[in-house]
Design an enzyme around this catalytic site. Structure first.
Site, PDB file in Angstrom:
ATOM      1  N   ASP A   1       0.879  -1.158   0.000  1.00 13.41           N
ATOM      2  CA  ASP A   1       0.000   0.000   0.000  1.00 13.41           C
ATOM      3  C   ASP A   1       0.929   1.224   0.000  1.00 13.41           C
ATOM      4  O   ASP A   1       2.100   1.120   0.391  1.00 13.41           O
ATOM      5  CB  ASP A   1      -0.847  -0.042   1.281  1.00 13.41           C
ATOM      6  CG  ASP A   1      -1.672   1.200   1.477  1.00 13.41           C
ATOM      7  OD1 ASP A   1      -2.368   1.594   0.541  1.00 13.41           O
ATOM      8  OD2 ASP A   1      -1.605   1.768   2.591  1.00 13.41           O
TER       9      ASP A   1
ATOM     10  N   ASP B   1       0.003   5.079   0.774  1.00 13.81           N
ATOM     11  CA  ASP B   1      -0.224   6.056   1.838  1.00 13.81           C
ATOM     12  C   ASP B   1      -0.350   5.344   3.192  1.00 13.81           C
ATOM     13  O   ASP B   1      -1.244   4.525   3.384  1.00 13.81           O
ATOM     14  CB  ASP B   1      -1.508   6.828   1.512  1.00 13.81           C
ATOM     15  CG  ASP B   1      -1.822   7.886   2.547  1.00 13.81           C
ATOM     16  OD1 ASP B   1      -0.896   8.315   3.257  1.00 13.81           O
ATOM     17  OD2 ASP B   1      -2.991   8.272   2.642  1.00 13.81           O
TER      18      ASP B   1
ATOM     19  N   VAL C   1      -9.557   4.400   1.543  1.00 11.36           N
ATOM     20  CA  VAL C   1     -10.870   4.494   0.896  1.00 11.36           C
ATOM     21  C   VAL C   1     -10.755   5.420  -0.324  1.00 11.36           C
ATOM     22  O   VAL C   1     -10.033   6.418  -0.279  1.00 11.36           O
ATOM     23  CB  VAL C   1     -11.894   5.050   1.919  1.00 11.36           C
ATOM     24  CG1 VAL C   1     -13.234   5.292   1.290  1.00 11.36           C
ATOM     25  CG2 VAL C   1     -12.018   4.106   3.104  1.00 11.36           C
TER      26      VAL C   1
ATOM     27  N   ARG D   1     -11.477   8.236  -3.364  1.00  6.81           N
ATOM     28  CA  ARG D   1     -11.820   9.660  -3.231  1.00  6.81           C
ATOM     29  C   ARG D   1     -13.336   9.871  -3.112  1.00  6.81           C
ATOM     30  O   ARG D   1     -13.812  10.574  -2.225  1.00  6.81           O
ATOM     31  CB  ARG D   1     -11.276  10.417  -4.447  1.00  6.81           C
ATOM     32  CG  ARG D   1     -11.218  11.927  -4.254  1.00  6.81           C
ATOM     33  CD  ARG D   1     -10.653  12.586  -5.512  1.00  6.81           C
ATOM     34  NE  ARG D   1      -9.409  11.950  -5.940  1.00  6.81           N
ATOM     35  CZ  ARG D   1      -8.897  12.049  -7.161  1.00  6.81           C
ATOM     36  NH1 ARG D   1      -9.518  12.777  -8.077  1.00  6.81           N
ATOM     37  NH2 ARG D   1      -7.775  11.421  -7.480  1.00  6.81           N
TER      38      ARG D   1
ATOM     39  N   SER E   1      -5.021   5.135  -4.563  1.00 11.20           N
ATOM     40  CA  SER E   1      -4.857   6.521  -5.018  1.00 11.20           C
ATOM     41  C   SER E   1      -4.671   6.647  -6.523  1.00 11.20           C
ATOM     42  O   SER E   1      -3.894   5.928  -7.135  1.00 11.20           O
ATOM     43  CB  SER E   1      -3.657   7.167  -4.324  1.00 11.20           C
ATOM     44  OG  SER E   1      -3.472   8.467  -4.845  1.00 11.20           O
TER      45      SER E   1
ATOM     46  N   ASP F   1      -1.713  -0.422   6.054  1.00 11.48           N
ATOM     47  CA  ASP F   1      -1.896   0.290   7.322  1.00 11.48           C
ATOM     48  C   ASP F   1      -3.371   0.413   7.679  1.00 11.48           C
ATOM     49  O   ASP F   1      -3.689   0.841   8.787  1.00 11.48           O
ATOM     50  CB  ASP F   1      -1.297   1.702   7.254  1.00 11.48           C
ATOM     51  CG  ASP F   1      -2.093   2.593   6.338  1.00 11.48           C
ATOM     52  OD1 ASP F   1      -2.357   2.177   5.185  1.00 11.48           O
ATOM     53  OD2 ASP F   1      -2.481   3.700   6.754  1.00 11.48           O
TER      54      ASP F   1
HETATM   55  P1  B16 Z   1      -6.698   9.830  -4.362  1.00  9.49           P
HETATM   56  P2  B16 Z   1      -3.653   4.125  -0.191  1.00  9.49           P
HETATM   57  C1  B16 Z   1      -5.524   6.019  -0.354  1.00  9.49           C
HETATM   58  O1  B16 Z   1      -4.201   5.606  -0.568  1.00  9.49           O
HETATM   59  C2  B16 Z   1      -5.592   6.936   0.848  1.00  9.49           C
HETATM   60  O2  B16 Z   1      -5.275   6.238   2.043  1.00  9.49           O
HETATM   61  C3  B16 Z   1      -6.994   7.462   0.980  1.00  9.49           C
HETATM   62  O3  B16 Z   1      -7.092   8.340   2.084  1.00  9.49           O
HETATM   63  C4  B16 Z   1      -7.385   8.196  -0.327  1.00  9.49           C
HETATM   64  O4  B16 Z   1      -8.720   8.669  -0.262  1.00  9.49           O
HETATM   65  C5  B16 Z   1      -7.237   7.206  -1.499  1.00  9.49           C
HETATM   66  O5  B16 Z   1      -5.897   6.736  -1.526  1.00  9.49           O
HETATM   67  C6  B16 Z   1      -7.568   7.845  -2.837  1.00  9.49           C
HETATM   68  O6  B16 Z   1      -6.609   8.830  -3.119  1.00  9.49           O
HETATM   69  O7  B16 Z   1      -7.724  10.874  -4.042  1.00  9.49           O
HETATM   70  O8  B16 Z   1      -5.296  10.359  -4.463  1.00  9.49           O
HETATM   71  O9  B16 Z   1      -7.100   9.007  -5.591  1.00  9.49           O
HETATM   72  O10 B16 Z   1      -3.624   4.057   1.302  1.00  9.49           O
HETATM   73  O11 B16 Z   1      -4.579   3.104  -0.837  1.00  9.49           O
HETATM   74  O12 B16 Z   1      -2.287   4.162  -0.822  1.00  9.49           O
HETATM   75 MG    MG Z   2      -2.915   3.147   3.261  1.00 10.40          MG
END
Ligand code: B16
Ligand code: MG
Length: 213
Positions: free
Chosen positions: A10, A12, A48, A50, A117, A171
């Site tokens: 993962d 973030d 989660v 966006r 993301s 995480d």
């Molecule tokens: P984006 P991960 C996730 O990343 C984030 O934890 C989450 O908070 C966010 O909403 C999601 O990516 C979408 O991100 O807006 O940049 O497309 O933890 O899956 O790496």
């Molecule tokens: Mg994460």
């Protein structure tokens, strides 16, 4: 090599920490529309997508938002978030993460990203990790977000490995659920280290060396 041939990370909360930037950007959007938002609600947004994050924030709204309005709010948040990402640099990649990734790579393991993301490629670029991973599966190649396993299943496919030979590092609870649903073992940091479904609870990223080598 141990039980695993591949590791799917993962992004973030595991490789880097962009949650403060997500929080700042969502907070600005929520303040503009007069919806209450705090760090506790922000914690529910980990892993989660966006649009699903926006739906969680709008639970506190006193009026419904149509699809067009929601798309505009999500776009505004993403513009603010991307501007904040410009603060990131290779200094945001910790020596512990860098050294562990290099040790796993040197041992012959295949390494992939499995992130919800849509900004994954930009974040990897900011960290100086463009081209480092053998495969990147992210918000741009999936239809269903975690806890659906699609992002990890596709990462394993890109690596050419079955789920049983890949370890997922997460995480977030949604990410551990996604890993289990896809038939993957998981290693959990932060919130995920206290979650019963996590195969290997970890305190430190470097513990991956003991699990995998
Ligand atoms: P984006 P991960 C996730 O990343 C984030 O934890 C989450 O908070 C966010 O909403 C999601 O990516 C979408 O991100 O807006 O940049 O497309 O933890 O899956 O790496
Ligand atoms: Mg994460």
């Amino acid at each position: 090599m141990g039980k695993y041939q591949g590791v799917i990370f993962d992004l973030d909360g595991v490789i880097c920490f962009t949650d403060q930037y997500h929080f700042q950007a969502w907070k600005q959007v929520a303040d503009e529309i007069g919806v209450y938002f705090d760090e506790k609600i922000n914690n529910r947004l980990r892993g989660v997508s966006r649009m699903d994050s926006l739906d969680i924030i709008l639970e506190r709204s006193d009026r419904p938002y149509n699809a067009e309005e929601k798309a505009a709010l999500a776009e505004k948040k993403n513009d603010l978030y991307k501007a904040l990402l410009l603060n990131m640099s290779p200094r945001d990649l910790s020596p512990e993460v860098k050294e562990t990734l290099e040790a796993l790579r040197a041992a012959g393991l295949k390494l992939a990203i499995g992130s919800s993301s849509k900004n994954t490629k930009m974040i990897l670029e900011r960290l100086g990790l463009s081209g480092f991973f053998d495969a990147v599966s992210d918000g741009t190649n999936i239809q269903r977000s975690k806890p659906d396993p699609q992002v990890f299943t596709m990462a394993a496919e890109f690596l050419g490995l079955p789920a049983s030979q890949c370890l997922v590092v997460e995480d977030a609870e949604a990410g551990i659920r996604a890993a289990a649903a896809g038939g993957f073992d998981s290693a959990g940091l932060g919130e995920a280290s206290a979650f019963a479904m996590t195969t290997y609870p970890m305190e430190h990223f470097r513990q991956l060396s003991q699990i995998c080598l």
